[in-house]
Design an enzyme around this catalytic site. Sequence first.
Site, short mmCIF file in Angstrom:
data_model
loop_
_atom_site.label_atom_id
_atom_site.label_comp_id
_atom_site.label_asym_id
_atom_site.label_seq_id
_atom_site.Cartn_x
_atom_site.Cartn_y
_atom_site.Cartn_z
N GLY A 212 -2.98 -4.76 -11.20
CA GLY A 212 -2.05 -5.72 -10.60
C GLY A 212 -1.31 -5.10 -9.44
O GLY A 212 -1.65 -4.01 -8.98
N ASN A 213 -0.32 -5.80 -8.95
CA ASN A 213 0.50 -5.25 -7.87
C ASN A 213 1.94 -5.71 -8.06
O ASN A 213 2.24 -6.48 -8.98
CB ASN A 213 -0.05 -5.65 -6.50
CG ASN A 213 -0.05 -7.15 -6.32
OD1 ASN A 213 1.01 -7.77 -6.23
ND2 ASN A 213 -1.23 -7.75 -6.28
N ARG A 214 2.83 -5.24 -7.19
CA ARG A 214 4.27 -5.43 -7.44
C ARG A 214 4.83 -6.74 -6.90
O ARG A 214 6.03 -6.95 -6.93
CB ARG A 214 5.04 -4.25 -6.82
CG ARG A 214 4.80 -2.96 -7.58
CD ARG A 214 5.45 -1.80 -6.86
NE ARG A 214 6.82 -2.10 -6.52
CZ ARG A 214 7.50 -1.55 -5.51
NH1 ARG A 214 6.90 -0.67 -4.75
NH2 ARG A 214 8.74 -1.88 -5.28
#
Length: 404
Positions: A212-214
């Site tokens: 995932g990412n932020r």
Amino acid sequence: MNELAALRGRRVVLGVTGGIAAYKAVEVCRQLVEAGAHVIPVLTSGAQKFIGALTFSALASEPARTELFGNKDDPIPHTRLGQSADLVIVAPATARFIGKYRAGISDDLLSATLLATRAPVLIAPAMHTEMWEHAAVQENLEVLRQRGVSIVNPESGRLAGGDYGEGRLANPAAIVLAAAKVMARGGDLSGLRVIVTAGGTREPIDPVRFLGNRSSGKMGHALAINAARRGAAVTLITTNPLSGPEETSRSISEIVSVVTAQEMYEAVLSRFSSADVVVMAAAVADFRPKVMSPEKIKRSLGAPEIYLEPTPDILAALVERRDRQVLVGFAAETQDVAEQAAEKLRSKGVDLMVANDVSQSDAGFEVDTNRVIVLDSAGGVENLPLQTKTALADVILDRILNLI
Ligand code: C5P
């Protein structure tokens, strides 16, 4: 067309609070009257320490008001003023007054009028730099923005007491122009169908783990909310639930929850032909695990090797299929932001690219503020100052509107 035309014949309550900039409100009053507005000044007791009500009475369309009580001819002036106003402006708005308005306190004619009105409200803050930058003031303004209040940010310049910095009341002409825009806005995006994507996609490794990412989705959510407020029919395709009051989500025509890049691709593509604008604010994963393990990968088996493959490029697919649609991409970079974004604008073939430097702590992922560069396909490059995502969303929507 005269850019102040939207003010003609409008009933404008001009609230003035107690700051050194109160004298400049006289000029705001004069310019509003000149633009054809019917102006009713309301001065707080603080304002009268800086400037006399008589000055406003001489220039406005009606005598200046100062009292909540004690007027025999009009026992409830705040409800009458609030109900009949087309617009309420507060210029200058002190830090104290902004806090009071945010909290819903109505202890004088102006604050009571603001609570009693359904008209749009425009606030022009003015205060010392330290006060302007204080978290309490910024938080109050953000809450007001989320309630739909428009804010004309102060300028940098000389302040009271010989100080210099940000916090000086915006130029009267800028305040009057902002008032005209608020009057004209109501529905400047009406008739447009806008798709906004938001949040970071999650690409499963196994049933409990993902790549995932932020991205928090805040920028995309602000774009969707503001586009809806400005009259667009909005489809929000998001990985993160929309927070905030119930009315906010109701104002958005359709909210589609997705998890992976593939799901986002399908949700966007299936709606694309009827859209006028697509804003890809989502941080879509560029790669995903080639296979998802059907069972949780066991630690005891040692570190697994995970093979990645590219996800479908949503923007590229849209560029291929577009007929009239305006396409907006986002670029999150950690170095050479402007150059990387210019290259991405070209390679992706979008109309606008909004680029931010996510290596900074006050911009980009997870925070409520952002500092971006907006690039257009005609070679335009605009460096926008640090501002809340809500305020920035309106600027981006203005740029999109220019392209239509
Ligand atoms: O190349 P990069 O991923 O930085 O490009 C970012 C832009 O491209 C964003 O607007 C993002 O929503 C979009 N994108 C896409 N499909 C992907 C990856 C990114 O549309 N698979």
